[in-house]
Design an enzyme around this catalytic site. Structure first.
Site, short mmCIF file in Angstrom:
data_model
loop_
_atom_site.label_atom_id
_atom_site.label_comp_id
_atom_site.label_asym_id
_atom_site.label_seq_id
_atom_site.Cartn_x
_atom_site.Cartn_y
_atom_site.Cartn_z
CE1 TYR A 1 -4.13 1.94 0.56
CE2 TYR A 1 -2.74 3.00 2.36
CZ TYR A 1 -3.85 3.00 1.41
OH TYR A 1 -4.80 4.20 1.52
CB THR B 1 0.96 4.85 4.09
OG1 THR B 1 0.15 3.42 4.31
CG2 THR B 1 -0.03 5.74 3.43
CE LYS B 2 1.07 -1.67 5.30
NZ LYS B 2 0.02 -1.13 5.14
CG ASN B 3 8.72 0.53 5.67
OD1 ASN B 3 7.70 1.06 6.29
ND2 ASN B 3 9.55 0.18 6.56
CG MET B 4 8.44 -1.96 -0.36
SD MET B 4 9.51 -3.29 -1.38
CE MET B 4 8.56 -3.23 -2.78
#
Length: 353
Positions: free
Chosen positions: A180, A182-185
């Protein structure tokens, strides 16, 4: 005017845009060569396990449960202090989510509480590597082996995390990752199921594609969980930057931990690598603190204000002391790679004030 500091900052650069254009021009748009390449490259993060790309982290978790035969009559133990998708994936199989308490330091599933929740109907455990800190996988996998339970890791927030040299997602029978924005990637949207079992990997590939080993041949009842090549192409670009982004998150977290006072900062347990999807502090004065930060144009988040066992969707009476306390005290501060030293100084100043 003071520049706002956002809680998250999804990266979309020229490389991501070029990758999307390349796929669109190829007209190979869904579950093609980009998806296969993304799966192969992601495998390097999870000890070479099979990787099956799907349309979201929620679908990844749901298909992992389905692939291990979890269904009606089964109980699955998981934390109540997590995003709703963890429990929804269980409920959609027809199984029953059973909520257990968390470790008050790491916010992850407590092994003792998990052991106390096991019944004759328990079929699986879902440890959540919450906020980027790995769960106590050594104890949880040993507990599962003792009782013959499947372990499905919810690693949606933990790409890049590790424990004792083993990457999050490489402990259990299967694991689910999320991409998603907003995740780290990210991959615009998408997920990945990881497993070391050849037959489970085959079942996952069938489940994501309407149960078809070949076109119009239905071996089992499946779903439309395919990943697009557009998403996979973006994911491949992001994957190349993930190591440097993780280092920056960890560096930012170290500065915050060193300089913040008057709040409880997130610990990192021995042998753990924290990926810092979120930098989560605790405060008895959370609402006042959050208001102070908002006045300083610093965005914060509360992950999560209502434990799942108290949500209308589940409404299970449960005595989860550490879960309730965490829900009342946690506050997420910005930690993303795009922060500057000036941004970090502003955050520290606002919290101290």
């Amino acid at each position: 005017m003071t520049r706002p500091i956002t809680l998250a900052h999804p990266h979309v650069g020229d490389a991501e845009i070029d990758a999307v254009v390349r796929v669109l021009r190829s007209r190979q748009l869904v579950q093609g060569s980009e998806v296969a390449a993304f799966e192969a490259e992601f495998a390097d993060l999870v000890a070479g396990r099979h990787c099956v790309a799907v349309s979201s982290g929620t679908i990844a978790l749901h298909l992992a449960l389905r692939a291990y035969g979890i269904g009606p009559g089964d109980q699955v133990i998981l934390p109540s202090f997590t995003f709703g998708a963890t429990a929804h994936a269980v409920a959609h199989t027809g199984a029953t989510p059973i909520f257990a308490d968390i470790d008050p330091e790491t916010f992850t599933l407590d092994p003792d509480a998990t052991a106390a929740a096991i019944t004759s109907s328990t079929a699986a455990i879902i440890p959540v590597h919450l906020f980027g800190h790995p769960a106590a996988m050594d104890r949880l996998t040993a507990l599962a082996a003792q009782h013959g339970l499947a372990v499905i890791e919810d690693a949606a927030q933990a790409v890049g995390a590790a424990l004792g040299g083993t990457s999050a997602g490489a402990f259990g029978h299967a694991a689910a990752f999320s991409f998603y924005p907003t995740k780290n990637m990210h991959a615009i949207e998408g997920g990945m199921v990881v497993t070391a079992d050849d037959q489970v990997a085959r079942r996952l590939r069938l489940l994501r594609n309407q149960g078809m080993p070949s076109r119009y041949e239905y071996e089992l009842i499946g779903f439309n969980g395919r990943m697009t090549d557009v998403c996979a192409a973006v994911g491949r670009v992001q994957l190349r930057s993930l190591p440097s982004w993780t280092v920056r998150r960890q560096a930012h977290a170290a500065i915050l931990t060193e300089q913040l006072h008057g709040v409880v900062t997130p610990p990192v347990l021995p042998d753990a690598v924290h990926a810092y999807h979120q930098y989560v502090i605790r405060s008895h004065n959370r609402n006042a603190l959050r208001q102070q930060l908002a006045e300083s144009q610093i965005e914060t988040g509360i992950h999560y204000p209502t434990p799942l066992h108290r949500s209308p969707a589940y409404g299970q009476p449960a005595d989860l002391q550490h879960t309730e306390q965490a829900a009342a005290e946690v506050l997420s501060l910005p930690v993303h790679p795009q922060l500057t030293q000036s941004d970090l100084a502003r955050i520290v100043t606002a919290v101290r004030r």
